[in-house]
Structures are given as structure tokens and as C-alpha cells.
Design an enzyme around this catalytic site. Sequence first.
Site, PDB file in Angstrom:
ATOM      1  N   ARG A 101      17.050  -4.812  64.553  1.00 41.85           N
ATOM      2  CA  ARG A 101      16.779  -3.589  64.760  1.00 41.85           C
ATOM      3  C   ARG A 101      15.855  -3.420  65.984  1.00 41.85           C
ATOM      4  O   ARG A 101      14.769  -3.965  66.107  1.00 41.85           O
ATOM      5  CB  ARG A 101      16.415  -2.627  63.795  1.00 41.85           C
ATOM      6  CG  ARG A 101      15.118  -3.228  62.899  1.00 41.85           C
ATOM      7  CD  ARG A 101      14.721  -2.014  61.938  1.00 41.85           C
ATOM      8  NE  ARG A 101      14.172  -0.854  62.374  1.00 41.85           N
ATOM      9  CZ  ARG A 101      12.815  -0.702  62.703  1.00 41.85           C
ATOM     10  NH1 ARG A 101      12.058  -1.933  62.626  1.00 41.85           N
ATOM     11  NH2 ARG A 101      12.173   0.203  62.932  1.00 41.85           N
TER      12      ARG A 101
ATOM     13  N   SER B 286      -4.388   5.025  62.663  1.00 39.78           N
ATOM     14  CA  SER B 286      -3.957   4.318  61.500  1.00 39.78           C
ATOM     15  C   SER B 286      -4.474   2.789  61.590  1.00 39.78           C
ATOM     16  O   SER B 286      -5.871   2.446  61.776  1.00 39.78           O
ATOM     17  CB  SER B 286      -2.608   4.375  61.463  1.00 39.78           C
ATOM     18  OG  SER B 286      -1.941   3.568  60.166  1.00 39.78           O
TER      19      SER B 286
ATOM     20  N   ASP C  30      -6.262   4.395  57.982  1.00 41.30           N
ATOM     21  CA  ASP C  30      -6.372   5.750  57.695  1.00 41.30           C
ATOM     22  C   ASP C  30      -6.008   6.163  56.176  1.00 41.30           C
ATOM     23  O   ASP C  30      -5.844   7.305  55.753  1.00 41.30           O
ATOM     24  CB  ASP C  30      -5.497   6.808  58.774  1.00 41.30           C
ATOM     25  CG  ASP C  30      -4.033   6.350  58.575  1.00 41.30           C
ATOM     26  OD1 ASP C  30      -3.418   5.220  58.268  1.00 41.30           O
ATOM     27  OD2 ASP C  30      -3.075   7.249  58.862  1.00 41.30           O
TER      28      ASP C  30
ATOM     29  N   ALA D  56       8.241  -2.058  52.365  1.00 42.48           N
ATOM     30  CA  ALA D  56       7.696  -3.311  52.152  1.00 42.48           C
ATOM     31  C   ALA D  56       5.995  -3.473  52.676  1.00 42.48           C
ATOM     32  O   ALA D  56       5.144  -3.977  51.966  1.00 42.48           O
ATOM     33  CB  ALA D  56       8.372  -4.619  52.603  1.00 42.48           C
ATOM     34  N   ASN D  57       5.606  -2.493  53.582  1.00 42.93           N
ATOM     35  CA  ASN D  57       4.442  -2.776  54.395  1.00 42.93           C
ATOM     36  C   ASN D  57       3.633  -1.955  53.691  1.00 42.93           C
ATOM     37  O   ASN D  57       2.217  -1.708  53.970  1.00 42.93           O
ATOM     38  CB  ASN D  57       4.414  -2.439  55.963  1.00 42.93           C
ATOM     39  CG  ASN D  57       5.143  -0.869  55.926  1.00 42.93           C
ATOM     40  OD1 ASN D  57       4.879  -0.071  55.077  1.00 42.93           O
ATOM     41  ND2 ASN D  57       5.199  -0.337  57.243  1.00 42.93           N
TER      42      ASN D  57
ATOM     43  N   ASP E 283      -4.982   0.516  54.854  1.00 44.49           N
ATOM     44  CA  ASP E 283      -4.934   0.581  56.314  1.00 44.49           C
ATOM     45  C   ASP E 283      -6.218   1.487  56.920  1.00 44.49           C
ATOM     46  O   ASP E 283      -6.716   2.078  56.130  1.00 44.49           O
ATOM     47  CB  ASP E 283      -3.601   0.718  56.914  1.00 44.49           C
ATOM     48  CG  ASP E 283      -3.296   2.306  56.905  1.00 44.49           C
ATOM     49  OD1 ASP E 283      -3.819   3.054  56.086  1.00 44.49           O
ATOM     50  OD2 ASP E 283      -2.494   2.607  57.613  1.00 44.49           O
TER      51      ASP E 283
HETATM   52  C1  16G Z   1       5.663   3.616  61.667  1.00 43.50           C
HETATM   53  C2  16G Z   1       6.027   4.085  60.621  1.00 43.50           C
HETATM   54  C3  16G Z   1       6.336   3.132  59.409  1.00 43.50           C
HETATM   55  C4  16G Z   1       7.244   2.003  59.991  1.00 43.50           C
HETATM   56  C5  16G Z   1       6.658   1.524  61.221  1.00 43.50           C
HETATM   57  C6  16G Z   1       7.892   0.488  61.852  1.00 43.50           C
HETATM   58  C7  16G Z   1       5.320   6.441  59.375  1.00 43.50           C
HETATM   59  C8  16G Z   1       4.255   7.247  59.047  1.00 43.50           C
HETATM   60  N1  16G Z   1       5.114   5.175  60.057  1.00 43.50           N
HETATM   61  O1  16G Z   1       4.507   2.816  61.918  1.00 43.50           O
HETATM   62  O2  16G Z   1       6.627   3.828  58.202  1.00 43.50           O
HETATM   63  O3  16G Z   1       7.150   0.958  58.786  1.00 43.50           O
HETATM   64  O4  16G Z   1       6.708   2.843  61.942  1.00 43.50           O
HETATM   65  O5  16G Z   1       7.554   0.342  62.825  1.00 43.50           O
HETATM   66  O6  16G Z   1       6.525   6.895  59.201  1.00 43.50           O
HETATM   67  P1  16G Z   1       8.632  -0.289  63.955  1.00 43.50           P
HETATM   68  O7  16G Z   1       9.963   0.669  64.327  1.00 43.50           O
HETATM   69  O8  16G Z   1       7.828  -0.900  65.105  1.00 43.50           O
HETATM   70  O9  16G Z   1       9.141  -1.590  63.230  1.00 43.50           O
HETATM   71 MG    MG Z   2      -1.713   4.488  58.215  1.00 44.37          MG
END
Ligand code: 16G
Ligand code: MG
Length: 569
Positions: A531, A88, A312, A407-408, A310
Amino acid sequence: MATFLNPVDSIFNKPKPVIHLDQALLNKLADGAAAYPIPEGRKYEYGTAGFRMKADAGLDHVMFTVGLIAILRSKKRNATIGIMITASHNPAEDNGVKLVDPMGDMLEQSWEGFATRLANTPSDKIPKAYEALVNETLVDEIRQLQDRPAKVVFARDTRASGPYLVTALKAALDAVGVAYEDKGILTTPQLHYIVRCINTEGTVYAFGEPTEKGYYTKMANAFKTLMYGRTIHGAITVDAANGVGGPKLRQLISYLPTAAEGGIDIKVVNDDVLKPEALNFECGADYVKTKQRSPPNLNAKPGDRCCSLDGDADRVVYYYNDEQNVFHLLDGDRIATLGAAFLADMTRVAGIDSKLKIGIVQTAYANGASTEYVEKVLKLPVTVTATGVKHLHHAAARYDIGVYFEANGHGTVLFSDNAIKIIRESEPKSPGQKHALDSLRACIDLINQAVGDAISDMLFAEIVLAHKSWTPDNWRNTYIDLPNRLVRVEVADRSIFKTTDAERRLTSPKGAQEEIDKLCSMYQKGRAFARASGTEDAVRVYAEAHSKIESEKLAGQVTEVIRKYGSGT
Ligand code: 16G
Ligand code: MG
């Protein structure tokens, strides 16, 4: 010693059979796995994004085991399973892999543990570990599924390590001797689409033709229907992160009508897939979202609509510079509100709004102003879930029309079977109703319901903007984002930070949440949460408030709270 049978066992009095795999198969697995040992000390985990790491740090071992998990899953579900090789938005030297379930959705959560367990099995123990998993997943008192045929399809993004990783994957599939298809280079959502098409072919849920061409034609036809009598003003500049989205978007463009034909003028930039180091470098959705600025090489004029995919192509964010050359991000929250407003309007015009429950699914990261806008202005319900696409996807499936976005920029719209039936079968009573029903029918095809799809989401946003004759300024002025700040905090052990209420409140360490609550109450519109990250060894703090200064102050104070509780003292 007496054995006590539970009532069910005593009725059938049938022990669970034990499957022993042929020695020839075990030998083939041993030979295959031997070529892909685990590097010393390496631990793997199937996380929110599947497995992801430096491509040369033992990912080949993971690929071999993922092949075996896909076979088990395929037999279990009696369906074709997908495998996508991508990292990704990560840098070019990384790679990763994730499994795609039969309906084109993410691997069921209960199987993530099997994938993690097998990945952490040393090569010489893989044959027996696979046999144990066959017994654990494919056998029960009533039946055994081991003799079912398995079918796997896989694809990869443009990364240089892709072909080698495919070799490791094929070694596992060949050792067991199952049918597979290599779909070559695809975007993540294209593979999800193909998996769903294969598994629904010939049923009432048929999703489309299971080919790349089928993907483009389905989307292009829906686009033409939705654009009938509408005009898209100006070009859209798409930054493809120098990833797989670039060449795939160019292919889609060849199926779409041009601006002169009443279609769309798409300018693709950052689509160099031949220079490996360019991937996600100073471009792409993650860069724009986290740095809150446009890729330096974009050269857009004030008012020009831009968006970034992004690496992918499963994430998209929009942005533009206003007349004063101030940058404005239109993120996943904005795409969700834009899309939901349009779909709600269309169901009203079509006269079917009372039969359909429309809702929006967000995470705690959604800007508070967007949530207020959805509830108070659009008058639609909001569900909040934990971070990670699978959580949002499941919650969205509970609505008739469920619009979900992080949001991302990860997100899509799901239409329930009930919604599809009503939209397909309603008889229009006026030309207006006919137009609205035709548009809704086309939305069902345009939007990739298997998974969030940057290219499909971008076309959807363009269409809605054209229907509303909105400039990016009009779009942004629907509500004004509360100033906010995201901070990454390194702590001794992030696992002590446990949350509840869709990650909005900490239950551990004791006392931390009370301190955060007290801080929030000191600011107008103050809201903050912390979190543990699922992808990095850190805790994330988010804070928003009425003004920029207040949001930054609140973020700083909550960060201090996390540091204090996370220091282990
Ligand atoms: C992963 C998740 C994405 C989430 C991110 C949060 C999928 C396909 N990808 O990239 O949705 O926003 O993790 O990252 O579910 P974090 O836990 O490091 O904040
Ligand atoms: Mg991606």
C-alpha cells in the site's frame, strides 16, 4: 436564460443568503496573517496525523489557518473544538497540529479538505478565503450559523517550538475574537479527554471533570476498583520517549496506590524533557516497534515487563527479554487480544454476554496468527479496516464493545451507549456477578474512549495481567506470531498504487495483484500486501509466512514486483 429550480428550491424559492464579513474583521485577519507567510514553494496537506513537518518550515502559517478552521468547526457543531500541537514520534525539530472534534475524536474527514485548502492559501488571500469558507460551511437555505459563539481549547507537547506555534494560533483566534483556553502542556489523549468532558458536561453522557486532575482521578479510582483483591507482580518499566508522557505519568503515579498498598510499581525511564534532542531518540514506541529491540539504556533483566510510549503518549507497545535474553515484542495486536479476552470473560461472568456484541478491529498489518487466535480461540469477530486511527475507531463503534488496535500500538476500547446502559443497570445475582459488573463499570472509566491513550492502555494491560496472574511469557504463548517482514519501497509515483479490501489488495497498477497472489501461494501461510504510505513518499510492503526465511523471501519478491510496476517503465 431561464433558471430551472429543483423541487425543493421551488417550494421555498429561497436563494442561499450570502454572508459578508465586517471590513474590520477582514482587516484584522489580514494584519494577523501577514506575520505568517507561506515559505516559497511549500505545499501542505492535512493527512492521517494532521499537519506535520519541520517546525520552522512554515508551520506557523498552518497554525494561523488551523485556528480559523477550529472556529468554523466550533460554530458548525455548536461545541468546543480542540487543537493539539505535537509531532508524536517524529524528531525534536519537527512539530505538527491536529484538530479534535467535540466527542474527543479526530476531525471529521470531510473537513480535512477545508483545512488543507486554507493552509495552502497565501496570507494576503486568507481574509477572503475565510469568508468563502464561512459561506460554504455555515450557511444554507434554512439557517446561518456564523453568529454562534465559538470556543477552542488547545495544548502542546514538550517540544521547544510549541510556544511560538501557540503565538501564531492565538493570532488567528484573537483576530476573530473568540473564546479560547490554553491548556498548556498535555499528552494528546489528555486533550481529547478534556474536549469530550467539556462537550458532555451536564448531560447523561458526562465523561468527567474537564481538567488534568479530573483525568488522573477518574483513572486512579477505576484502577483501585479493578485491583481490589489482586496483585501486580513485579515492577513495570515505562520508557516515556523523553516526551510529555514522562511528567504526566509521574503525576498519575501520585494518584495511584503503591505496590505496598496493593497498587503498582511503575519505573519511569527516558523522561528527560529538558534536553530537546533526546525526544524519541533511541527510545519510544516507534523505535521499539520498527527496530524490534529495546531502547539501549533500559537495562531490564530477563522476564521484566517493559513498555514504551511514543512522543505524545497515544501509542504503547510492551516487550521483554526471556530467560535466554531473547527480545520479544508484545505489540498492539497483543494488547487487543489480552483486553478483548478479559472483557469477554467479564461479560460472561456477569451474565450479560448474550446481550452484547464484542469484536476486535485490526488493520492488514495485524499478524495472521493474532487474527486466527481471535476468531478460533476467543471466538470473537474481527473487522479489518484501512490504516489510520479514524478508520479503526469508526469500525469499533459498530460493536457494543469494540476493541481496536493497530499493530504499532495505537488503540483503545469503545463501549456503545447500549453496552454502558446494560453494564450500569444489570442487577447482580451472585458475588461473582457483582465483581464482574463492578470491574466492567471500572473499565468504562479506566479506558480512554475518546482516543487511544498509552497511559490508560498500559494500566489496562497491567490489570488484566494481574487478574490472569500472567507473566509476559504466558501472554506471548497465547499464540506465536508468524514471522513477518516490512519493507519501505521508493517508487517514482506512489499514487498509482491503489487498493481495495482494507488495503489488502491492489486494484492498480493492473497485473500487480495477480503477481503478488501467485507469490503468496508458493509459501506456507504466505500473506503479503502493498500500500502507498499516507505519511511518507513510499510504498510499504508487508509479508508473513510460516518461517522467517520464507517471510523474508516473500517480502523480497513482492518488493521486486512493486519496483517493477513503480518504475514507470
Ligand atoms: C499515522 C496514523 C497511524 C498509522 C500511520 C501509518 C493516526 C493518528 N496516525 O501516523 O495510525 O499507523 O499513520 O503510516 O491515525 P503510513 O501510512 O506511513 O504507513
Ligand atoms: Mg503519537
